[in-house]
Design an enzyme around this catalytic site. Structure first.
Site, PDB file in Angstrom:
ATOM      1  N   GLU A  38    -106.616 -33.411  22.252  1.00 57.13           N
ATOM      2  CA  GLU A  38    -106.410 -32.598  21.220  1.00 57.13           C
ATOM      3  C   GLU A  38    -107.618 -32.894  20.183  1.00 57.13           C
ATOM      4  OE1 GLU A  38    -103.166 -31.694  19.593  1.00 57.13           O
ATOM      5  OE2 GLU A  38    -102.097 -31.028  21.509  1.00 57.13           O
TER       6      GLU A  38
ATOM      7  N   GLU B 192     -98.548 -32.469  27.582  1.00 53.96           N
ATOM      8  CA  GLU B 192     -97.994 -31.858  26.595  1.00 53.96           C
ATOM      9  C   GLU B 192     -97.454 -30.272  26.461  1.00 53.96           C
ATOM     10  OE1 GLU B 192     -98.949 -32.792  22.870  1.00 53.96           O
ATOM     11  OE2 GLU B 192     -99.833 -34.150  23.395  1.00 53.96           O
TER      12      GLU B 192
HETATM   13  O1  IFM Z   1     -96.978 -34.298  17.607  1.00 51.50           O
HETATM   14  C1  IFM Z   1     -97.763 -33.478  18.482  1.00 51.50           C
HETATM   15  C2  IFM Z   1     -99.098 -33.839  19.095  1.00 51.50           C
HETATM   16  O2  IFM Z   1     -99.303 -35.509  18.606  1.00 51.50           O
HETATM   17  C3  IFM Z   1    -100.340 -33.444  19.470  1.00 51.50           C
HETATM   18  N1  IFM Z   1     -99.771 -32.458  20.149  1.00 51.50           N
HETATM   19  C4  IFM Z   1     -99.101 -31.325  19.456  1.00 51.50           C
HETATM   20  C5  IFM Z   1     -97.216 -31.979  19.471  1.00 51.50           C
HETATM   21  C6  IFM Z   1     -96.523 -30.880  18.366  1.00 51.50           C
HETATM   22  O3  IFM Z   1     -97.517 -31.366  17.657  1.00 51.50           O
END
Ligand code: IFM
Length: 465
Positions: A190, A374
């Site tokens: 990200e 994710e």
């Molecule tokens: O916890 C985070 C992760 O580190 C990066 N993506 C979003 C998740 C939830 O906020």
């Protein structure tokens, strides 16, 4: 090949549910080679911040500053995964996870950011990888999930374009030790979120603010990503290399023209300032002029590299309004459509947005092989009772997004896998330990793990056969 659309009832996992509720938990089958996994990141779970020669990261320093973390906690212990990884790997294996994405900590492996490699730091990941392989779980490593060595921040961090080379050196050292067993490598997690919150809004480490700061952090992450991919390809051509973006459809909250314009700017800042450089070698029109002074020599050619996969982190759509005072693209989060359900973070639950993201990759970016790297949800779970944590909202959230995965596959999107966020309750950055995203509950006082019902649900979904 995609199999006939059949449904699997995850009933065995949920004996306590009524028949009607069990039927509601039915999920579609995905292709047999679809990769099912779980994701974590090192800073959020490892703890042991002063062991094995690890040095401070920007997040250690940030968390020590009063008022930075909402509940006043830090990640010094977190889920203590550094010591409890065998138990966590057992949870993965027992849950039928075929893959596990973890991140490696730059400040463990190269404590000063550049220079000597710390063998003890690599030893930890060596042990973790061996344990995963022994238990039949494929390791996927991510090289950077926001925990920059503090020593590099003191040299300008992501504002210093030399970081492209520093990152490539660290990547090569890590792959040199683990690349014989870890085939899948993601470069960054990200980058837009790190650039926006860490370098423009300032509510994440390193706490920098302002739009020029964002532009530098974003461009140099793009450059580091491309530089490291090229270096790793030269080092070990058999690796499967990619990177991970947070992607979300961006919609104006109203039909006002200024909100539509704000949505376009926000879309560039969040999505296309990552996607366009990597896949097209350009910055989107909204920001091309602003990035131009930062682009030197063959930067754009170094950034536009072939990737073997794209990791997609999907949580929901962004609904935005024009906000001239906002440092983030002069846009702010606006009202969600009436009736939208939200998680405990206030994020909208919008599984259809996952399909929209995948369609965009198919139509505008030549349909790269993609993995949902994710997806998950924070809810205020009840504490464990008789060894059970009942989290029906999280299980329903995951189920809805698996259905969306199937829809994307049916539409010809090259979606190849789904990794849940997250295996464990963890340190949720500026929110601290109070926000729980895990499918396994962690008691942060005793560090005891208790699989939640969402874990049991997913285990049933992923069960082979
Ligand atoms: O916890 C985070 C992760 O580190 C990066 N993506 C979003 C998740 C939830 O906020």
């Amino acid at each position: 090949m995609i199999r006939r659309r059949t449904f699997l009832a995850a009933s065995a996992a949920l004996p306590f549910l009524a028949a009607r509720a069990r039927a509601q938990m039915a999920v579609p089958k995905l292709p047999a080679d679809f990769v099912w996994g779980a994701s974590t990141s090192c800073f959020q779970i490892e703890g042991a911040v002063r062991e094995g020669g690890r040095a401070d990261s920007i997040w250690d320093v940030f968390a020590r500053e009063p008022g930075r973390i909402a509940d006043g906690t830090n990640a010094d212990v977190a889920a203590d995964h550094y010591h409890r990884y065998p138990e966590d790997v057992d949870l993965l294996a027992a849950g039928h996870f075929r893959a596990y994405r973890f991140s490696t900590a730059w400040p463990r492996i190269v404590p000063e950011g550049t220079g000597p490699v710390n063998p003890a730091g690599l030893d930890f990941y060596d042990r973790l990888v061996d344990q995963l392989l022994e238990k039949g779980v494929q390791p996927w490593a991510c090289l950077y999930h926001w925990d920059l060595p503090q020593a590099l921040q003191q040299r300008g961090g992501w504002h210093n374009r030399d970081i492209a080379g520093w990152f490539a050196d660290y990547a090569q050292a890590t792959v040199g030790r683990l690349g014989d067993r870890v085939k899948h490598w993601a470069m960054l997690n990200e980058p837009s979120v790190h650039a926006i919150f860490g370098h423009a809004v300032g509510n994440h480490a390193p706490g920098l603010t302002g739009w020029p700061s964002y532009l530098k952090a974003q461009h140099h992450q793009n450059l580091a990503q491309g530089t490291a991919i090229a270096a790793l390809r030269a080092q070990k051509p058999d690796l499967v290399l990619g990177t991970v973006f947070s992607l979300q459809p961006v919609l104006p909250s109203t039909d006002k023209p200024e909100d539509a314009a704000a949505a376009q700017r926000f879309d560039a800042a969040w999505n296309t300032n990552n996607l366009d450089p990597l896949f097209k070698g350009i910055y989107p029109a909204a920001y091309a002029d602003q990035f131009a002074p930062l682009i030197k020599g063959d930067d754009m050619a170094r950034i536009k590299v072939a990737v073997d996969f794209l990791g997609v982190n999907y949580y929901g759509r962004a609904h935005v309004v024009n906000d001239p005072d906002s440092v983030l693209a002069q846009a702010g989060w606006g009202p969600q459509p009436p009736g939208t359900r939200t998680t405990a973070m206030g994020w909208p639950i919008e599984p259809q947005g996952l399909v929209e993201v995948m369609r965009r990759l198919r139509d505008e970016y030549a349909n790269p092989p993609a993995f949902i790297m994710e997806n998950g949800a924070c809810f205020d779970d009840p504490p464990p009772r008789n060894g059970v944590v009942d989290d029906p909202e999280r299980a329903a959230f995951i189920r809805q997004h698996i259905i969306a995965c199937r829809a994307a596959v049916d539409e010809g999107c090259a979606l190849r896998g789904y990794f849940v966020w997250s295996l464990l309750d963890n340190f949720e950055w500026a929110e601290g330990l109070r926000r729980r995203f895990g499918i396994v509950h962690v008691d942060f006082a005793t560090l005891k793990r208790t699989p939640k019902e969402s874990y049991r649900f997913l285990a049933e979904v992923m069960k082979p056969g």
